[in-house]
Design a protein around this motif. Structure first.
Motif, mmCIF file in Angstrom:
data_model
loop_
_atom_site.group_PDB
_atom_site.id
_atom_site.type_symbol
_atom_site.label_atom_id
_atom_site.label_comp_id
_atom_site.label_asym_id
_atom_site.label_seq_id
_atom_site.Cartn_x
_atom_site.Cartn_y
_atom_site.Cartn_z
ATOM 1 N N PRO A 58 0.835 -1.209 0.000
ATOM 2 C CA PRO A 58 0.000 0.000 0.000
ATOM 3 C C PRO A 58 0.868 1.256 0.000
ATOM 4 O O PRO A 58 2.080 1.200 0.208
ATOM 5 C CB PRO A 58 -0.796 -0.134 1.293
ATOM 6 C CG PRO A 58 -0.009 -1.051 2.159
ATOM 7 C CD PRO A 58 0.740 -1.962 1.246
ATOM 8 N N LEU A 86 2.227 3.589 1.700
ATOM 9 C CA LEU A 86 2.537 3.979 3.075
ATOM 10 C C LEU A 86 3.947 4.514 3.220
ATOM 11 O O LEU A 86 4.314 5.054 4.249
ATOM 12 C CB LEU A 86 2.436 2.747 3.979
ATOM 13 C CG LEU A 86 1.087 2.336 4.529
ATOM 14 C CD1 LEU A 86 1.235 1.035 5.300
ATOM 15 C CD2 LEU A 86 0.522 3.410 5.424
ATOM 16 N N PHE A 87 4.746 4.340 2.186
ATOM 17 C CA PHE A 87 6.182 4.477 2.386
ATOM 18 C C PHE A 87 6.748 5.787 1.854
ATOM 19 O O PHE A 87 7.851 5.835 1.354
ATOM 20 C CB PHE A 87 6.879 3.247 1.795
ATOM 21 C CG PHE A 87 6.406 1.987 2.461
ATOM 22 C CD1 PHE A 87 6.995 1.560 3.644
ATOM 23 C CD2 PHE A 87 5.331 1.270 1.956
ATOM 24 C CE1 PHE A 87 6.544 0.426 4.289
ATOM 25 C CE2 PHE A 87 4.875 0.130 2.599
ATOM 26 C CZ PHE A 87 5.480 -0.294 3.769
ATOM 27 N N PRO A 146 5.863 12.236 5.393
ATOM 28 C CA PRO A 146 6.519 12.503 6.679
ATOM 29 C C PRO A 146 6.961 11.233 7.398
ATOM 30 O O PRO A 146 7.870 11.274 8.232
ATOM 31 C CB PRO A 146 5.438 13.242 7.481
ATOM 32 C CG PRO A 146 4.151 12.993 6.785
ATOM 33 C CD PRO A 146 4.478 12.757 5.352
ATOM 34 N N ALA A 147 6.341 10.082 7.052
ATOM 35 C CA ALA A 147 6.703 8.830 7.713
ATOM 36 C C ALA A 147 8.180 8.498 7.503
ATOM 37 O O ALA A 147 8.820 7.896 8.372
ATOM 38 C CB ALA A 147 5.821 7.697 7.199
ATOM 39 N N GLU A 149 10.875 10.412 7.388
ATOM 40 C CA GLU A 149 11.749 11.048 8.379
ATOM 41 C C GLU A 149 11.549 10.443 9.761
ATOM 42 O O GLU A 149 12.501 10.264 10.518
ATOM 43 C CB GLU A 149 11.438 12.548 8.464
ATOM 44 C CG GLU A 149 12.153 13.368 7.415
ATOM 45 C CD GLU A 149 11.831 14.842 7.582
ATOM 46 O OE1 GLU A 149 11.647 15.287 8.739
ATOM 47 O OE2 GLU A 149 11.746 15.535 6.561
ATOM 48 N N VAL A 150 10.301 10.165 10.090
ATOM 49 C CA VAL A 150 10.022 9.575 11.403
ATOM 50 C C VAL A 150 10.738 8.238 11.536
ATOM 51 O O VAL A 150 11.377 7.955 12.555
ATOM 52 C CB VAL A 150 8.501 9.413 11.615
ATOM 53 C CG1 VAL A 150 8.225 8.622 12.889
ATOM 54 C CG2 VAL A 150 7.827 10.778 11.675
ATOM 55 N N ALA A 151 10.650 7.429 10.486
ATOM 56 C CA ALA A 151 11.299 6.118 10.534
ATOM 57 C C ALA A 151 12.798 6.278 10.728
ATOM 58 O O ALA A 151 13.418 5.541 11.515
ATOM 59 C CB ALA A 151 11.001 5.341 9.258
ATOM 60 N N GLU A 184 14.307 8.742 12.176
ATOM 61 C CA GLU A 184 14.571 9.201 13.538
ATOM 62 C C GLU A 184 14.413 8.066 14.554
ATOM 63 O O GLU A 184 15.173 7.975 15.521
ATOM 64 C CB GLU A 184 13.639 10.371 13.904
ATOM 65 C CG GLU A 184 14.083 11.030 15.214
ATOM 66 C CD GLU A 184 13.163 12.159 15.673
ATOM 67 O OE1 GLU A 184 12.375 12.657 14.844
ATOM 68 O OE2 GLU A 184 13.243 12.519 16.866
ATOM 69 N N LEU A 185 13.446 7.194 14.322
ATOM 70 C CA LEU A 185 13.258 6.065 15.240
ATOM 71 C C LEU A 185 14.526 5.215 15.289
ATOM 72 O O LEU A 185 14.901 4.706 16.347
ATOM 73 C CB LEU A 185 12.074 5.195 14.805
ATOM 74 C CG LEU A 185 10.670 5.787 14.969
ATOM 75 C CD1 LEU A 185 9.615 4.761 14.572
ATOM 76 C CD2 LEU A 185 10.438 6.243 16.410
ATOM 77 N N ILE A 219 11.218 -1.116 14.129
ATOM 78 C CA ILE A 219 10.158 -0.462 13.362
ATOM 79 C C ILE A 219 10.766 0.412 12.269
ATOM 80 O O ILE A 219 10.345 0.384 11.107
ATOM 81 C CB ILE A 219 9.265 0.399 14.296
ATOM 82 C CG1 ILE A 219 8.479 -0.499 15.252
ATOM 83 C CG2 ILE A 219 8.306 1.246 13.471
ATOM 84 C CD1 ILE A 219 7.709 0.276 16.305
ATOM 85 N N PHE A 270 10.603 -0.348 8.236
ATOM 86 C CA PHE A 270 10.056 0.658 7.323
ATOM 87 C C PHE A 270 11.013 0.886 6.158
ATOM 88 O O PHE A 270 10.619 0.926 4.992
ATOM 89 C CB PHE A 270 9.828 1.976 8.080
ATOM 90 C CG PHE A 270 9.111 3.021 7.275
ATOM 91 C CD1 PHE A 270 7.730 3.112 7.307
ATOM 92 C CD2 PHE A 270 9.818 3.896 6.457
ATOM 93 C CE1 PHE A 270 7.060 4.071 6.554
ATOM 94 C CE2 PHE A 270 9.163 4.855 5.696
ATOM 95 C CZ PHE A 270 7.777 4.939 5.744
ATOM 96 N N TYR A 328 10.964 -2.155 3.757
ATOM 97 C CA TYR A 328 9.768 -2.197 2.907
ATOM 98 C C TYR A 328 9.741 -1.024 1.937
ATOM 99 O O TYR A 328 9.177 -1.110 0.859
ATOM 100 C CB TYR A 328 8.505 -2.238 3.773
ATOM 101 C CG TYR A 328 8.174 -3.639 4.217
ATOM 102 C CD1 TYR A 328 7.388 -4.467 3.421
ATOM 103 C CD2 TYR A 328 8.686 -4.157 5.400
ATOM 104 C CE1 TYR A 328 7.118 -5.766 3.807
ATOM 105 C CE2 TYR A 328 8.417 -5.450 5.789
ATOM 106 C CZ TYR A 328 7.633 -6.257 4.995
ATOM 107 O OH TYR A 328 7.366 -7.539 5.356
#
Lengths: 399, 319
Positions: free
Chosen positions: A288, A290-291, A294-295, A297-299, A301-302, A339, A343, A346
């Motif tokens: 889907p 999803l990749f 803003p996700a 950068e979050v990934a 940073e995680l 996580i 990310f 994927y």
């Protein structure tokens, strides 16, 4: 990427036959069944899905628990669409052995000849293993079902074979095989043959390799089979005409993995070369959307700041969660890193998929994408969901 | 499983699309790295083997594509020509054309004739001991039984003639579990697993060839250990997601929601695969080793991928 729903519906409104083809392992059988189900639910059509080798649970879902050529009606009330089902869905499984027997019984000049063929030990071997035997029978069944005229639309799955388009040539190859001069020569009366044969290099070699007795066995079998030659040729011509008919269209199913997508492009070329209509390319089991955004950068940073984030999280926990699963920063650090890494992994796959999809589009192929669903597509609700994706009428990507 | 590479002849099979050619290429690469001289043969030449080894097109004459790895693709007509030359001293390249055509015809009709040329050629290479190991990227599950049973079938059908006397030595090689084995490949999906389990059940009885091992290919990594999974669940509570989003320098709540959704998707895909993997393990005899090869998130063809998987295989096999 889905075309406006009306496009595909409009295309299919003028069709009587949809043939699903594609490389192995991409979900061809399921896609064919889902398309048939979705159309039966939303149009006032009687649709037959002819499957070749369905997964057991899919077969069960379609009510095809037992082998056999007989079509069964599939109840549509579980498909999960918003409206009441309008048409009828029927499903049948291709039984190669039974179809061959049926064919012999019909084409043999008389009952006794048919019996002798069916009893011949070579018969089973040949019908089971003849290169293209399954493909031939699949097309033969399609032709027969189309001729019966009981359905508005036939959606046909094709057998897994070395070349995904083997079934196109199977009828002609079969007719050629039974009509070849070599075969006639092989089944000529043995006595006269032996005289002239001894001098032929083929006989010398064949005899040394296989032994005369075996050749005689083969010859006898073909002598019986040749009586059916005219029937084969007529049918083969009919099948070819049906494949080229304007009421027939092809659906290429693929995944967005490198090798299958490459194969799908080749199939599209080959269909075009043969002047066959490619109505639809389905990119199945895609990731889907999803990749991106803003996700990303979050990934990152995680992964980069997992420890401080875990500690901040632990420090902010309410009293009642102080001994809960988020209390241990070491565990949480690993979770956040995982996580973020997952990310990233994927995202690479999603990028590869986007590239392959672009390549399909560059080849002017209309691609419909069906995302990876939450579960195996092995029951009617899941089939309905895939079907709605195919028609471009699904909601948002399932989470 | 440790002795997988100690065999002389391995047939790699599985449902179409599971990565048979990849697994054959990987076994070949690993065996060569361990000092063996290996022949890898693609029986259905589609060029996948050449793409994996990143070499030019393969042909009937083996080519060294990587140190110790020789690659070839099967060609039954060339195999027939070689057979005639070696066994019957039927000469002449000139006359082989029509003979091959006629033979092709009989082969179409007579079960097992074409298969025996493939299997015969491979057994021949084993008998001649030109290689330490012959790895065959064989037919898919639907056809492999016919291929491996061809010598038995021919033996029963053909009462006399050169072929009959030629099949016994092949049977000796094929039915010796110390020399020959089948490697069954499946991806953690319903149909590949079902076909693998079915074939595992029929192989011994119908062909006399032993099952050497099962490879679960493209297996996704385990995302979380058990305690981590609980933490992940707890993280999904709205209040905790909000806390974490507040602590982030980047992205904020939308970005985090996307990342968590992606993680749930990854978990779900992985769990679905794990269920099929259990079915696979339960469906094959406990003494048959099951080897796991990882899903590659990056490019899945080419030397780099083959080497990556060879390392994973080495780890699974042990030293």
């Amino acid at each position: 990427m889905s075309p406006p729903p009306s496009d595909l519906r409009r295309l299919l409104a003028a069709k009587q036959v949809v043939i699903a083809c594609g490389p192995g392992g991409v979900g061809k059988t399921t896609t064919a069944a889902a398309l048939g189900a979705a159309l039966a639910a939303s149009e006032e059509w009687r649709v037959l899905v002819l499957t070749v080798d369905p997964a057991r649970r899919l077969a069960d879902a379609l009510g095809l628990g037992t082998l056999g050529n007989d079509a069964r009606r599939v109840p549509l009330d579980q498909l999960g669409g918003s409206d009441r089902p309008r048409g009828e869905l029927w499903a049948a499984m291709l039984d190669t052995k039974q179809s061959w027997d049926h064919l012999v019984e019909r084409h043999a000049p008389d009952r006794a000849s048919a019996q002798r063929i069916l009893a011949n030990p070579l018969y089973r071997n040949i019908t089971g293993r003849f290169a293209g035997s399954h493909e031939y029978i699949a097309m033969e069944r399609l032709y027969e079902l189309h001729g019966e005229g009981r359905y508005d639309l036939l959606v046909v799955d094709t057998p897994p074979s070395r070349d995904a388009l083997d079934f196109l040539d199977a009828p002609e190859r079969m007719a050629e095989f039974f009509g070849s001069r070599l075969l006639r020569w092989l089944v000529a009366p043995s006595r006269s043959r032996l005289v002239e044969l001894a001098s032929r290099p083929f006989y010398q070699v064949a005899d040394r390799i296989l032994g005369t007795q075996f050749l005689e066995d083969v010859a006898e079998f073909f002598l019986l089979f040749q009586a059916m030659y005219d029937g084969f040729v007529t049918r083969a011509r009919g099948v070819s005409a049906l494949l080229r008919d304007r009421a027939t269209t092809f659906m290429v199913v693929t995944t967005l993995e490198h090798a299958p997508a490459q194969e799908a492009l080749r199939l599209a070329d080959e269909l075009a070369r043969r002047n066959l209509e490619l109505g639809l390319v389905v990119a199945n089991k895609t990731l889907p959307d999803l990749f991106d955004g803003p996700a990303v950068e979050v990934a990152d940073e995680l992964r980069a700041r997992a420890r401080p984030l875990a500690e901040a999280l632990a420090a902010g926990l309410p009293q009642r969660d102080a001994a809960g699963p988020l209390a241990d920063p070491t565990t949480v650090t690993r979770v956040l890193e995982e996580i973020g890494q997952s990310f990233r992994d994927y995202r690479r796959v999603a990028a590869r998929e986007a590239e392959l999809l672009a390549r399909l589009s560059a080849a002017h192929l209309v691609a419909v994408t069906v995302p990876h669903l939450a579960r195996d597509v092995s029951d009617l609700p899941a089939l309905g969901e895939v079907g709605r994706w195919l028609l471009g009428e699904a909601g948002v990507a399932p989470a | 499983m440790i002795d997988l590479l100690a065999r002389d002849l391995l047939f790699v099979t599985g449902k179409g699309g599971v990565g048979k050619t990849t697994v054959a290429a990987v076994i070949g690469m690993l065996a060569a790295e361990r000092g063996q001289k290996v022949l890898v043969c693609e029986t259905d030449p589609k060029g996948d083997l050449a793409a994996l080894y990143e070499c030019g097109p393969t042909g009937f004459t083996p080519l060294e594509v990587s140190p110790g790895v020789f690659a070839m693709s099967m060609d039954t007509e060339a195999s027939l020509r070689e057979y005639l030359k070696l066994n019957l001293r039927v000469p002449t390249v000139g006359r082989i054309g029509p003979v091959a055509k006629a033979f092709d015809f009989v082969a179409t009709a007579a079960p097992g004739v074409r298969e025996i040329l493939t299997v015969g050629k491979l057994c021949y290479e084993v008998r001649e001991r030109t290689y330490d190991l012959v790895v065959v990227d064989a037919s898919p599950t639907g056809h492999i039984l016919g291929e491996l049973a061809a010598p038995v079938g021919i033996n029963e059908l053909v009462r006399v003639g050169a072929v009959r006397s030629q099949t016994q030595w092949m049977l000796d090689i094929l039915s010796d579990p110390a020399r020959t084995g089948v490697v069954l490949v499946a991806t953690p999906e319903e149909m590949p697993v079902r076909e693998a389990v079915e074939l595992a059940g029929r192989l011994g009885a119908e062909t006399g060839v032993a099952l050497a091992g099962v490879v679960a290919n493209r297996v996704l990594p385990e995302l979380f250990a058990r305690s981590e999974e609980a933490a992940f669940e707890a993280l999904s509570a709205p209040a905790r997601t909000r806390d974490l989003a507040g602590a982030l320098d980047s992205g904020g709540r939308d970005g985090l929601a996307g990342v968590l959704e992606a993680a749930r998707l990854a978990l779900r895909i992985r769990r679905g695969g794990a269920a099929h993997l259990r079915t696979l393990r339960d469906g094959i005899a406990p003494e048959v080793p099951l080897v796991i090869l990882p899903y590659l998130f990056g490019r899945s063809t080419g030397r780099r991928a083959v080497r990556q998987l060879a390392e994973a295989l080495a780890e699974e096999l042990g030293e």
